[in-house]
Design an enzyme around this catalytic site. Structure first.
Site: not given
Ligand SMILES: [Zn+2]
Length: 285
Positions: A2-3, A92, A112
């Site tokens: 995400p930016e 998660h 991740r």
């Protein structure tokens, strides 16, 4: 990852749920999420209210009473979700923070597991070097400051745009889209940009980021807003992820190269390394 537009969208989505909310007992399900401070540091946040939510670069700052701040970095696949407590958390989910009296909880979900959480204390001394080292915000930097950033810089322009210490918020997707809009080759030396090119670059950064925020970011892989809704700016990507596709401007084939270890997409026709004079462009263009 995400930016800036995705993180800004997340912060705007979280605000109505978090601001003014009292934080309950933290359930840290994946202890390595918390960096540099002992688990007990989280107890200081329990029972305090969130005063404001901010974005800095790609990080999310949850400011609380008593001068304490939670600093989240989503890294590759992190998500900040708002859920009702009765909705089961999947495997998660790494952290759950109940929002007292709101029938909701904040969940940090991360497939991740590269994302992290840091705590800023009331002393003002920062144990978050990633935050301290950040350059000016990509959306706020004025033209003169941007121009100064490029003076005497070694290395290529794409590498500089990705460097969070130089300018904060841009990542791989938006750097490529900005450079396409500005017609600048990603491998061009940063220091070689002239005043005119820098001005176009500065305008392109603002235009692309503002448009992407208005479309709630780009959903590639896991990114969603706090309600689980995707953004749709990916449909407007002109070069990113479009290797072999046609340039929307000139119909040449989009190419992919590696720059600073990252896949980089550009149009070899619109983004030339050496800018030809106008008369030459007509001849060879
Ligand atoms: Zn083109």
């Amino acid at each position: 990852m995400p930016e800036l537009p995705e993180v800004e969208t997340i912060v705007r989505g979280l605000r109505p749920y978090l601001e003014g909310a009292e934080l309950g007992i933290f359930r840290l399900l994946f202890p390595p999420l918390l960096r540099r401070v002992p688990r007990a540091a989280l107890a200081a946040f329990e029972g305090t209210k969130v005063t404001s939510l901010k974005r800095r670069g790609k990080m999310i700052l949850v400011e609380c009473e008593g001068g304490r701040t939670l600093v989240f970095h989503l890294m590759m696949t992190g998500q900040m979700l708002i859920e009702r407590p009765e909705v089961p958390a999947d495997k998660h989910v790494r952290l759950i923070v109940p929002l007292i009296g709101r029938d909701r909880e904040l969940r940090f979900r991360d497939v991740r597991k590269f994302g992290f959480l840091c705590c800023l204390g009331p002393s003002g001394s920062s144990p978050v070097p990633e935050l301290e080292a950040l350059g000016p915000e990509a959306l706020d930097i004025d033209f003169r400051s941007l121009a100064r950033l490029f003076q005497g810089r070694g290395g290529c322009i794409k590498g500089l745009l990705l460097d969070q210490r130089a300018i904060a918020g841009l990542g791989n997707i938006y750097a490529d889209e900005v450079l396409f809009r500005a017609r600048i080759h990603p491998l061009k030396r940063a220091a070689s940009l002239g005043e005119e090119e820098l001005k176009i670059l500065w305008k392109s950064i603002r235009a692309i980021l503002r448009l992407a925020i208005s479309r709630k970011g780009s959903s590639i892989r896991d990114y969603t807003d706090p309600n689980g809704d995707p953004g749709d700016f990916q449909a407007l990507h002109k070069v990113y992820g479009r290797e072999g596709g046609k340039c929307p401007r000139c119909k040449a084939g989009i190419r992919r190269i590696k720059v600073s270890g990252r896949s980089t997409f550009y149009c070899p026709h619109c983004q030339k390394k050496v800018r030809l004079k106008k008369s030459m462009q007509r001849k060879f263009g």
